[in-house]
Design an enzyme around this catalytic site. Structure first.
Site, PDB file in Angstrom:
ATOM      1  N   HIS A  14      78.025 -74.768 -26.940  1.00 12.26           N
ATOM      2  CA  HIS A  14      79.186 -74.062 -26.336  1.00 12.26           C
ATOM      3  C   HIS A  14      78.790 -73.532 -24.960  1.00 12.26           C
ATOM      4  O   HIS A  14      78.021 -72.579 -24.866  1.00 12.26           O
ATOM      5  CB  HIS A  14      79.619 -72.893 -27.234  1.00 12.26           C
ATOM      6  CG  HIS A  14      80.791 -72.121 -26.708  1.00 12.26           C
ATOM      7  ND1 HIS A  14      81.877 -71.808 -27.496  1.00 12.26           N
ATOM      8  CD2 HIS A  14      81.073 -71.605 -25.489  1.00 12.26           C
ATOM      9  CE1 HIS A  14      82.762 -71.134 -26.787  1.00 12.26           C
ATOM     10  NE2 HIS A  14      82.291 -70.978 -25.551  1.00 12.26           N
ATOM     11  N   HIS A  16      80.247 -72.935 -20.635  1.00 10.11           N
ATOM     12  CA  HIS A  16      81.248 -73.031 -19.564  1.00 10.11           C
ATOM     13  C   HIS A  16      80.524 -73.476 -18.301  1.00 10.11           C
ATOM     14  O   HIS A  16      79.714 -72.719 -17.751  1.00 10.11           O
ATOM     15  CB  HIS A  16      81.918 -71.679 -19.327  1.00 10.11           C
ATOM     16  CG  HIS A  16      82.648 -71.181 -20.535  1.00 10.11           C
ATOM     17  ND1 HIS A  16      83.977 -71.436 -20.755  1.00 10.11           N
ATOM     18  CD2 HIS A  16      82.210 -70.485 -21.614  1.00 10.11           C
ATOM     19  CE1 HIS A  16      84.336 -70.904 -21.923  1.00 10.11           C
ATOM     20  NE2 HIS A  16      83.280 -70.321 -22.467  1.00 10.11           N
ATOM     21  N   LYS A 100      89.281 -77.753 -28.707  1.00 10.23           N
ATOM     22  CA  LYS A 100      89.056 -76.310 -28.602  1.00 10.23           C
ATOM     23  C   LYS A 100      90.356 -75.557 -28.843  1.00 10.23           C
ATOM     24  O   LYS A 100      91.355 -75.796 -28.164  1.00 10.23           O
ATOM     25  CB  LYS A 100      88.537 -75.990 -27.200  1.00 10.23           C
ATOM     26  CG  LYS A 100      88.447 -74.513 -26.898  1.00 10.23           C
ATOM     27  CD  LYS A 100      87.311 -73.852 -27.661  1.00 10.23           C
ATOM     28  CE  LYS A 100      87.366 -72.348 -27.525  1.00 10.23           C
ATOM     29  NZ  LYS A 100      86.102 -71.742 -27.187  1.00 10.23           N
ATOM     30  N   HIS A 137      87.969 -70.333 -30.996  1.00 13.52           N
ATOM     31  CA  HIS A 137      87.786 -68.967 -30.490  1.00 13.52           C
ATOM     32  C   HIS A 137      88.514 -68.075 -31.489  1.00 13.52           C
ATOM     33  O   HIS A 137      89.736 -68.003 -31.483  1.00 13.52           O
ATOM     34  CB  HIS A 137      88.357 -68.812 -29.079  1.00 13.52           C
ATOM     35  CG  HIS A 137      88.134 -67.443 -28.515  1.00 13.52           C
ATOM     36  ND1 HIS A 137      87.284 -67.191 -27.463  1.00 13.52           N
ATOM     37  CD2 HIS A 137      88.620 -66.235 -28.889  1.00 13.52           C
ATOM     38  CE1 HIS A 137      87.263 -65.883 -27.209  1.00 13.52           C
ATOM     39  NE2 HIS A 137      88.070 -65.284 -28.065  1.00 13.52           N
ATOM     40  N   HIS A 175      80.825 -68.475 -31.310  1.00 11.10           N
ATOM     41  CA  HIS A 175      80.320 -67.176 -30.840  1.00 11.10           C
ATOM     42  C   HIS A 175      80.707 -66.033 -31.791  1.00 11.10           C
ATOM     43  O   HIS A 175      81.348 -65.076 -31.391  1.00 11.10           O
ATOM     44  CB  HIS A 175      80.744 -66.873 -29.401  1.00 11.10           C
ATOM     45  CG  HIS A 175      82.172 -67.204 -29.033  1.00 11.10           C
ATOM     46  ND1 HIS A 175      83.246 -66.747 -29.747  1.00 11.10           N
ATOM     47  CD2 HIS A 175      82.671 -67.930 -28.017  1.00 11.10           C
ATOM     48  CE1 HIS A 175      84.345 -67.201 -29.178  1.00 11.10           C
ATOM     49  NE2 HIS A 175      84.033 -67.917 -28.129  1.00 11.10           N
ATOM     50  N   ASP A 248      77.558 -69.849 -24.935  1.00 10.52           N
ATOM     51  CA  ASP A 248      78.765 -69.310 -24.296  1.00 10.52           C
ATOM     52  C   ASP A 248      78.446 -68.805 -22.890  1.00 10.52           C
ATOM     53  O   ASP A 248      79.082 -67.855 -22.411  1.00 10.52           O
ATOM     54  CB  ASP A 248      79.408 -68.200 -25.135  1.00 10.52           C
ATOM     55  CG  ASP A 248      80.864 -67.947 -24.738  1.00 10.52           C
ATOM     56  OD1 ASP A 248      81.431 -68.761 -23.991  1.00 10.52           O
ATOM     57  OD2 ASP A 248      81.420 -66.921 -25.162  1.00 10.52           O
TER      58      ASP A 248
HETATM   59  O1  DOR Z   1      83.423 -63.953 -22.388  1.00 12.73           O
HETATM   60  C1  DOR Z   1      83.998 -65.022 -22.356  1.00 12.73           C
HETATM   61  N1  DOR Z   1      84.078 -65.743 -21.220  1.00 12.73           N
HETATM   62  N2  DOR Z   1      84.567 -65.461 -23.476  1.00 12.73           N
HETATM   63  C2  DOR Z   1      85.344 -66.564 -23.478  1.00 12.73           C
HETATM   64  O2  DOR Z   1      85.855 -66.898 -24.508  1.00 12.73           O
HETATM   65  C3  DOR Z   1      85.619 -67.293 -22.215  1.00 12.73           C
HETATM   66  C4  DOR Z   1      84.565 -67.077 -21.232  1.00 12.73           C
HETATM   67  C5  DOR Z   1      84.929 -67.524 -19.827  1.00 12.73           C
HETATM   68  O3  DOR Z   1      85.443 -68.643 -19.679  1.00 12.73           O
HETATM   69  O4  DOR Z   1      84.680 -66.785 -18.880  1.00 12.73           O
HETATM   70 ZN    ZN Z   2      83.230 -69.604 -24.397  1.00 13.49          ZN
END
Ligand code: DOR
Ligand code: ZN
Length: 345
Positions: A14, A16, A100, A137, A175, A248
């Site tokens: 997971h 970003h 997702k 999520h 998470h 995450d």
């Molecule tokens: O803290 C987070 N940031 N939780 C999420 O689910 C998304 C992520 C983000 O894309 O910044």
């Molecule tokens: Zn995330």
């Protein structure tokens, strides 16, 4: 005392990676430690089609030096209007690894998320049929639910009924932050697993709020009270194949975090393995680290184990206060701290 630890190259289930200049800056941190990563689709606009995922995958590869042995595993952002045929086509053609589910309004770029799981019933049926993983999520977003209860209420109102309805669906409860989620996953059948972030193993909600508001400790789902952190540490280090690594890592520019309305997300990619390993060492469970980092995830997704090995050395590792990126700075998780292990690239 062990001074080096060699394990199969881990994967991040997971992450970003963002887009544009931020992608250029952060992708290499994930690719340095991990062989593969499940890449979140919450871009603006979100990645909702096979074509969008293919082009995003190309942008990720183009952001990495030639010859980097890294495979991004792409995900499809579900909306109320997702076409089951598009999901099937994306999975069968090898573009989508998972879908997702963001409940609408739960977090960063989730406005186009799902307002009610009944609206994606057709998609979920196809996913159960083809064995495609649903990454969840797990937070309800109703204004009357306290933010610290959002995950536990999600289990009761959404996840448990969903799995009752579609018992074969493969679900990664992502998470997780509560003892409730640990117990739910432990008592569920083998088609239900969970990822755990480094921050939720290291910090409880005091880290955000004691001695001043600390935006760099803020992510969603928010860290909970200490008993939950301890339950997560037990689960992660237990050796159970139901729990695996998912950072995450979610970079936001420093000024977007240090703001009157600071963004949710912790950038932990640069020292992710060092951070996790500290927890396994503290719990006396270094022997379970490889399972969590490199074996349980591929096992759940039905993907081959990585044959390459990586080594961590017991050496002081100073985490910088900030990292230059995309014309701004990112404040990494553990900024200014010294960790006890160092990843050897
Ligand atoms: O803290 C987070 N940031 N939780 C999420 O689910 C998304 C992520 C983000 O894309 O910044
Ligand atoms: Zn995330």
């Amino acid at each position: 005392m062990t001074d080096t630890l060699t394990i199969r190259r881990p994967d991040d289930w997971h992450v970003h990676l963002r887009d544009g200049a931020m992608l250029q800056a952060v992708a290499r941190h994930t690719a340095r430690q991990f062989a593969r990563a499940i890449v979140m689709p919450n871009l603006t606009p979100p990645v909702t089609t096979v074509a969008a995922a293919e082009s995003y995958r190309q942008r990720i590869m183009a952001a990495l030096p030639e010859g980097t042995g890294f495979t991004p595993l792409m995900t499809c952002y579900l909306t109320d209007n997702t076409d089951p045929a598009e999901v099937r086509r994306g999975f069968e053609s090898g573009v989508f690894t998972a879908c997702k589910l963001y409940p609408a309004g739960a977090t960063t770029n989730s406005d186009s998320g799902v307002t009610d799981v009944d609206n994606i019933r057709g998609v979920l049926e196809v996913m159960a049929e083809i064995g495609m993983v649903l990454c969840v999520h797990g937070e309800v977003t109703h204004a009357d639910i306290d933010i610290f209860d959002r995950e536990a209420v999600f289990i009761e109102r959404v996840l448990a009924p969903l799995l009752k309805d579609l018992p074969g669906l493969k679900v990664v409860f992502e998470h997780i932050t509560t003892e409730d989620a640990v117990q739910f996953v432990e008592s569920a059948p083998d088609n239900v697993a969970a990822t755990i972030t480094p921050q939720h193993l290291h910090i409880n909600r005091n880290a955000m709020l004691v001695g001043g508001m600390r935006p760099h400790a803020y992510c969603l789902p928010v860290a909970k009270r200490e008993k939950h952190r301890l339950a997560l540490r037990r689960a992660a280090t237990s050796g159970s194949h139901k729990f695996f690594l998912g950072t995450d890592s979610a970079p936001h520019a420093r000024e977007a975090k240090e703001s009157a309305c600071g963004c949710a997300g912790i950038f932990n990619a640069p020292y992710a393995l060092e951070s996790y390993l500290a927890v396994f060492e503290e719990e006396g469970q270094i022997g379970h680290f490889q399972g969590f980092a490199s074996e349980h995830g591929p096992g759940f997704y039905g993907l081959p184990l990585n044959e390459e090995r990586v080594t961590l050395v017991r050496e002081e590792c100073e985490v910088p206060a900030a990292i230059e990126a995309a014309g701004t700075q990112l404040v990494p998780f553990h900024a200014g701290e010294t960790l006890r292990w160092r990843f050897q690239p």
